[in-house]
Design a protein around this motif. Structure first.
Motif, PDB file in Angstrom:
ATOM      1  N   THR A  64      -0.093   2.016  18.619  1.00 38.93           N
ATOM      2  CA  THR A  64       0.422   3.459  19.315  1.00 38.93           C
ATOM      3  C   THR A  64       1.236   3.298  20.358  1.00 38.93           C
ATOM      4  N   LEU A  65       2.311   4.319  20.540  1.00 37.59           N
ATOM      5  CA  LEU A  65       3.183   4.210  21.345  1.00 37.59           C
ATOM      6  C   LEU A  65       3.332   5.631  22.200  1.00 37.59           C
ATOM      7  N   ASN A  66       3.912   5.200  23.431  1.00 39.45           N
ATOM      8  CA  ASN A  66       3.894   6.432  24.178  1.00 39.45           C
ATOM      9  C   ASN A  66       5.566   6.674  24.388  1.00 39.45           C
ATOM     10  N   THR A  67       5.818   7.710  23.697  1.00 38.40           N
ATOM     11  CA  THR A  67       7.261   8.136  23.456  1.00 38.40           C
ATOM     12  C   THR A  67       7.705   9.557  24.274  1.00 38.40           C
ATOM     13  N   ALA A  68       7.016   9.335  25.346  1.00 36.52           N
ATOM     14  CA  ALA A  68       7.204  10.793  26.360  1.00 36.52           C
ATOM     15  C   ALA A  68       8.768  10.816  26.966  1.00 36.52           C
ATOM     16  N   GLU A  69       9.343   9.554  27.260  1.00 32.37           N
ATOM     17  CA  GLU A  69      10.532   9.421  28.070  1.00 32.37           C
ATOM     18  C   GLU A  69      11.656  10.142  27.305  1.00 32.37           C
ATOM     19  N   GLU A  70      12.148   9.937  26.072  1.00 35.97           N
ATOM     20  CA  GLU A  70      13.454  10.222  25.460  1.00 35.97           C
ATOM     21  C   GLU A  70      13.144  10.001  23.882  1.00 35.97           C
TER      22      GLU A  70
END
Length: 264
Positions: A172-178
């Protein structure tokens, strides 16, 4: 002239043009007679051959019918056709066939000891999953993490027995930045090759829009799951790599890796 002055009358021959001529039959050609005899002999030979073939087929059918009738009288066949009667006749046959009356085909089940010896492992997410060369680190002891007849070292599962294994991995990744390209791979190191072998891969380009509804919580989660069956040799090492591993969401329930043998 003759004596007495009388002359003799000449003889007259009359040809009858209306007479019937009787035709004499000509002699029969012996060549055609021999050909007719050969043809007759051929027909007789074919008829005899047909009788022989028919007799052979009837004899074969009789032997098959006799064999079928003999097999029907066998005690084991009687047990299948009439299990109650055969069970009353003797206990020896029932002990060989088994006490259970069923028409199902028996399946060969592995021995419980063989099932217990099959290797398996499940690794859970770590609070510090970042490893060297983007190799994901795991927790292999405690909680739901366990290894059985398999080793673990520096994020790698060590295969101790050859066989076919079911491998799986979830991250699971958090890809909220860019915007970023995320690649989730399951790799294998083996003694036969000097480079790592790619077993499974997931690739995704994630870009968060500025006006996304998820902007308020600061998260844009992305899940990747890989699974497959592979033949592994003793000494192989299985591991997971992840591009942008710094964006991996730490936690024991969001990330998993496992393997279990399905066929030795």
């Amino acid at each position: 002239m003759a004596e007495g002055g009388e002359g003799t009358c000449p003889q007259v021959f009359v040809v009858d043009s209306q007479a019937n001529y009787v035709s004499v039959p000509s002699r029969r050609n012996p060549r055609w007679a021999r050909a007719g005899q050969k043809f007759l002999f051929l027909l007789v030979g074919l008829a005899m051959l047909g009788l022989v073939v028919e007799g052979f087929l009837i004899y074969s059918l009789y032997k098959k019918t006799e064999a079928f009738s003999l097999s029907g009288s066998h005690p084991l066949c009687q047990n299948q056709s009439n299990p109650k009667t055969s069970g009353q006749q003797g206990g020896t046959i029932m002990s060989q066939v088994g006490p259970k009356e069923s028409n199902e085909i028996p399946t060969v089940r592995p021995h419980p000891e063989q099932v217990q010896q099959r290797p398996f492992a499940q690794l859970i997410g770590s609070s510090n999953p970042v490893g060297q060369n983007n190799v994901v680190q795991w927790v292999h002891k405690g909680g739901d993490g366990i290894t059985h007849n398999m080793g673990y070292k520096n994020g790698r599962l060590l295969v101790e027995k050859e066989g076919y294994y079911y491998l799986y991995s979830k991250v699971t990744l958090n890809t909220a930045e860019e915007c970023s390209l995320n690649q989730h791979k399951v790799m294998k190191d083996t003694k036969a090759y000097d480079v790592s072998i790619e077993l499974m891969k997931s690739k995704s380009l994630r870009c968060r829009l500025p006006k996304s509804p998820k902007a308020s919580d600061g998260e844009d989660l992305f899940n990747s799951f890989l699974a497959g069956i592979f033949q592994l040799q003793k000494g192989d090492e299985i591991f997971v790599t992840l591009d942008n591993i710094q964006k991996m969401l730490p936690g024991t329930t969001d990330n998993l890796m496992g393997a279990f043998m399905i066929f030795p």
